[in-house]
Design an enzyme around this catalytic site. Sequence first.
Site, mmCIF file in Angstrom:
data_model
loop_
_atom_site.group_PDB
_atom_site.id
_atom_site.type_symbol
_atom_site.label_atom_id
_atom_site.label_comp_id
_atom_site.label_asym_id
_atom_site.label_seq_id
_atom_site.Cartn_x
_atom_site.Cartn_y
_atom_site.Cartn_z
ATOM 1 N N LYS A 79 0.830 -1.204 0.000
ATOM 2 C CA LYS A 79 0.000 0.000 0.000
ATOM 3 C C LYS A 79 0.872 1.263 0.000
ATOM 4 C CE LYS A 79 -2.237 -0.968 3.855
ATOM 5 N NZ LYS A 79 -1.617 -2.233 4.307
ATOM 6 N N ARG A 93 -9.453 0.648 9.096
ATOM 7 C CA ARG A 93 -8.971 -0.686 9.454
ATOM 8 C C ARG A 93 -10.123 -1.562 9.924
ATOM 9 N NH1 ARG A 93 -3.399 0.395 8.980
ATOM 10 N NH2 ARG A 93 -2.212 -1.081 10.197
ATOM 11 N N ARG A 97 11.862 -5.819 4.902
ATOM 12 C CA ARG A 97 11.595 -4.417 4.561
ATOM 13 C C ARG A 97 12.535 -3.467 5.301
ATOM 14 N NH1 ARG A 97 5.587 -1.946 4.920
ATOM 15 N NH2 ARG A 97 5.687 -2.450 7.139
ATOM 16 N N ARG A 138 11.411 -1.385 10.563
ATOM 17 C CA ARG A 138 10.359 -0.915 11.450
ATOM 18 C C ARG A 138 10.290 -1.813 12.670
ATOM 19 N NH1 ARG A 138 4.820 0.291 8.274
ATOM 20 N NH2 ARG A 138 4.020 -0.811 10.105
ATOM 21 N N ARG A 161 -0.246 -8.649 13.686
ATOM 22 C CA ARG A 161 -0.869 -7.661 12.786
ATOM 23 C C ARG A 161 -1.741 -8.352 11.743
ATOM 24 N NH1 ARG A 161 4.373 -5.083 10.835
ATOM 25 N NH2 ARG A 161 3.144 -3.765 9.480
HETATM 26 P P1 AMP Z 1 0.786 0.589 9.249
HETATM 27 O O1 AMP Z 1 1.949 1.486 9.025
HETATM 28 O O2 AMP Z 1 -0.424 0.982 8.456
HETATM 29 O O3 AMP Z 1 1.139 -0.884 9.092
HETATM 30 O O4 AMP Z 1 0.351 0.765 10.782
HETATM 31 C C1 AMP Z 1 1.244 0.476 11.836
HETATM 32 C C2 AMP Z 1 0.472 0.391 13.141
HETATM 33 O O5 AMP Z 1 -0.166 1.652 13.420
HETATM 34 C C3 AMP Z 1 -0.665 -0.626 13.162
HETATM 35 O O6 AMP Z 1 -0.213 -1.933 13.475
HETATM 36 C C4 AMP Z 1 -1.582 -0.038 14.241
HETATM 37 O O7 AMP Z 1 -1.077 -0.303 15.534
HETATM 38 C C5 AMP Z 1 -1.454 1.459 13.992
HETATM 39 N N1 AMP Z 1 -2.475 1.951 13.033
HETATM 40 C C6 AMP Z 1 -2.273 2.483 11.792
HETATM 41 N N2 AMP Z 1 -3.436 2.825 11.215
HETATM 42 C C7 AMP Z 1 -4.409 2.507 12.107
HETATM 43 C C8 AMP Z 1 -5.821 2.611 12.096
HETATM 44 N N3 AMP Z 1 -6.487 3.082 11.045
HETATM 45 N N4 AMP Z 1 -6.497 2.195 13.196
HETATM 46 C C9 AMP Z 1 -5.851 1.714 14.282
HETATM 47 N N5 AMP Z 1 -4.522 1.582 14.359
HETATM 48 C C10 AMP Z 1 -3.793 1.971 13.278
#
Ligand code: AMP
Length: 221
Positions: A13, A88, A127, A160, A171
């Site tokens: 994404k 989400r 990554r 990360r 996740r």
């Molecule tokens: P991402 O970079 O999108 O993989 O997000 C990393 C982490 O941020 C996730 O595992 C969640 O803990 C938090 N996070 C990101 N977007 C959301 C969302 N829309 N709702 C809740 N937690 C989020």
Amino acid sequence: MRIILLGPPGAGKGTQAKTLTTKLNLPHISTGNILRQNVSSATDLGKQAKGYMDKGVLVPDNLVTQMLLERLKAPDTTRGFILDGYPRNLNQARKLDCALEQKGMAVDLVFYLDTSEPIIIQRLTGRLVCKTCGTNFHIKNMPPKIDRVCDNCGGKLTQRSDDKEKTIKARLEVYKKAVLPLIRHYEAKGKLQRIISDKPQDTVLNKILQCVEKYNDSLKV
Ligand code: AMP
């Protein structure tokens, strides 16, 4: 145009959004990136979010939604946006629908980047992300020219903290529980486009751009 990129962690994404943002001249809004910035600057929001993020579970809806709606007030979003990592779950999707409706707007297209689990694990465990500009690399599939240095800006590449196998699994579980209702929600609205994202980046990008073009053409009729 208001676009949502939906898909498991590792679906690409962020990578697709980075290219689309230039091609379509729309801002890339990643809730994960905004949260990570808050964590590294130790803001109140960052302090509240960190524990959840470290465990690989969702930050509470109200915190993330408030943060996103604040971001959507910025003038660069008037022509639209590319949303990555939000919604989400169904509750978040409804909150977004509601907020847009209040402005007489709606989501235009939702791309569901469907990816198989072995590919996800392989992508995420290798990554590397640039600390400065956010560009993604991969130890094997897309290595930087100089070890741990960003080709783009010379910034430092790091893994990360949630890209560890145990957190990745958590996740993925969180994702699997919430994704079906989300898919149904956008399918029912006729907005969902399913794209197989196990393919090379350019193939995925071209598919997305074709859909965008088709959608724009349909508006002209
Ligand atoms: P991402 O970079 O999108 O993989 O997000 C990393 C982490 O941020 C996730 O595992 C969640 O803990 C938090 N996070 C990101 N977007 C959301 C969302 N829309 N709702 C809740 N937690 C989020």
